[in-house]
Design an enzyme around this catalytic site. Structure first.
Site, PDB file in Angstrom:
ATOM      1  N   HIS A  59     -10.172   1.942   1.076  1.00  0.00           N
ATOM      2  CA  HIS A  59     -10.476   1.030   2.184  1.00  0.00           C
ATOM      3  C   HIS A  59     -11.972   0.764   2.333  1.00  0.00           C
ATOM      4  O   HIS A  59     -12.362  -0.070   3.164  1.00  0.00           O
ATOM      5  CB  HIS A  59      -9.909   1.586   3.493  1.00  0.00           C
ATOM      6  CG  HIS A  59      -8.442   1.321   3.655  1.00  0.00           C
ATOM      7  ND1 HIS A  59      -7.479   2.035   2.977  1.00  0.00           N
ATOM      8  CD2 HIS A  59      -7.778   0.399   4.404  1.00  0.00           C
ATOM      9  CE1 HIS A  59      -6.287   1.578   3.316  1.00  0.00           C
ATOM     10  NE2 HIS A  59      -6.432   0.586   4.160  1.00  0.00           N
ATOM     11  N   GLU A  73       0.831  -1.213   0.000  1.00  0.00           N
ATOM     12  CA  GLU A  73       0.000   0.000   0.000  1.00  0.00           C
ATOM     13  C   GLU A  73       0.861   1.258   0.000  1.00  0.00           C
ATOM     14  O   GLU A  73       0.548   2.225  -0.708  1.00  0.00           O
ATOM     15  CB  GLU A  73      -0.929  -0.025   1.216  1.00  0.00           C
ATOM     16  CG  GLU A  73      -2.013  -1.091   1.110  1.00  0.00           C
ATOM     17  CD  GLU A  73      -2.914  -1.141   2.340  1.00  0.00           C
ATOM     18  OE1 GLU A  73      -2.711  -0.318   3.261  1.00  0.00           O
ATOM     19  OE2 GLU A  73      -3.820  -1.988   2.378  1.00  0.00           O
TER      20      GLU A  73
END
Length: 294
Positions: free
Chosen positions: A177, A144
């Site tokens: 997310h 990420e």
């Protein structure tokens, strides 16, 4: 007028590229069409392959859409935050800084006996062989941060002021997310509205963390800095303030005091412990930026 148009066009292009990188990052997790939950070993391994593919595909995208005049001044690896100079500092100081912010949470772990568990070799042996642990502490932070910080920040910094880029980049990270809502509804059987509220809350604090992570990346010039902070935050989790109420009065006061002390100390040490000079950071984006020298 033409130069101004090119500048606006460049910024729009950079934002769109970041948007598509974030979309494809999330979509890559679902290309396998599996019905198991995200914690199933097969799903975890397949998603490892997905994020590894994204890590391979993202740098060429950065190279294509990066201003060639910038690439003439520095290497693509340096733009991505991959360098050895100042690496030890980048692994140490950001971790210490982040731990200071979570002083209250660290004490809570001590009160529940986790500190003693950390001293047990078998704790690390079993966890380092656990796929879910590796996902949260190794693969997710590296993948990420590489895509959302290492690859997106150079694209944004080539046309936005540093302070603005730091707050634009985490928007992609936070929204990305939201996909966890799928697992909450499908596998955890959480009612849609509750899952939506939980996901919005998660998006909010991951966006805040994303800004902090982008700040670390910009100031240190190292991908390692946000990676180590990300791994620690995944481990410590969001503070459970309600748990404080279950402690004895003296413990409750001490934990509350450390939460406040940690926040104040973090604010006070934020700039000194991320000084670009400390990490030998001479990036083409901010070497002459007054904001970075504060």
């Amino acid at each position: 007028m033409e130069a101004a148009y090119r500048g606006v066009s460049s910024c729009i292009t950079s934002v769109l590229v970041c948007f598509f990188l974030s979309v494809f990052f999330v979509l890559s997790l679902y290309i396998w069409g599996t019905r198991e939950s995200r914690d199933h070993p097969d799903v975890i391994i397949r998603r490892f392959y997905s994020v590894f593919a994204m890590m391979c595909l993202s740098p060429p995208v950065v190279y294509v859409f990066m201003d060639k005049s910038i690439l003439q001044k520095t290497s693509l690896l340096h733009l991505l935050g991959l360098r050895f100079d100042g690496l030890i500092q980048a692994l140490f100081y950001p971790l210490v800084l982040t731990m200071i912010l979570f002083l209250g949470s660290l004490l809570m772990q001590g009160l529940t006996g986790l500190w003693r568990l950390y001293a047990e070799p078998m704790y690390w042996f079993w966890n380092l062989s656990d796929l879910a642990f590796l996902r949260s502490h190794v693969v997710a932070p590296i993948a990420e941060e590489f895509v959302f910080r290492g690859c997106m920040m150079p694209l944004l910094l080539q046309c936005f002021p540093i302070s603005r880029a730091i707050f634009i980049a985490p928007l992609f990270f936070g929204v990305a997310h939201l996909h966890h809502m799928v697992d909450r509804v499908r596998h955890e059987r959480i009612p849609f509205l509750n899952a939506f509220i939980i996901s919005i809350f998660q998006m909010s604090y991951t966006t805040v963390f994303g800004a902090y992570s982008a700040f670390l990346f910009v100031r240190t010039g190292h991908l390692a800095a946000p990676c180590i902070a990300h791994a620690f935050c995944n481990h410590i989790g969001f503070p459970d303030f309600s748990e404080v109420l279950s402690y004895k009065k003296s413990q409750r006061y001490l934990v509350s005091f450390l939460f406040v002390l940690g926040l104040l100390a973090w604010i006070w040490l934020l700039k000194p412990l991320t000084s670009p000079e400390l990490y030998h950071n001479h990036s083409v984006f901010w070497i002459d930026d007054a904001w970075m020298k504060m």
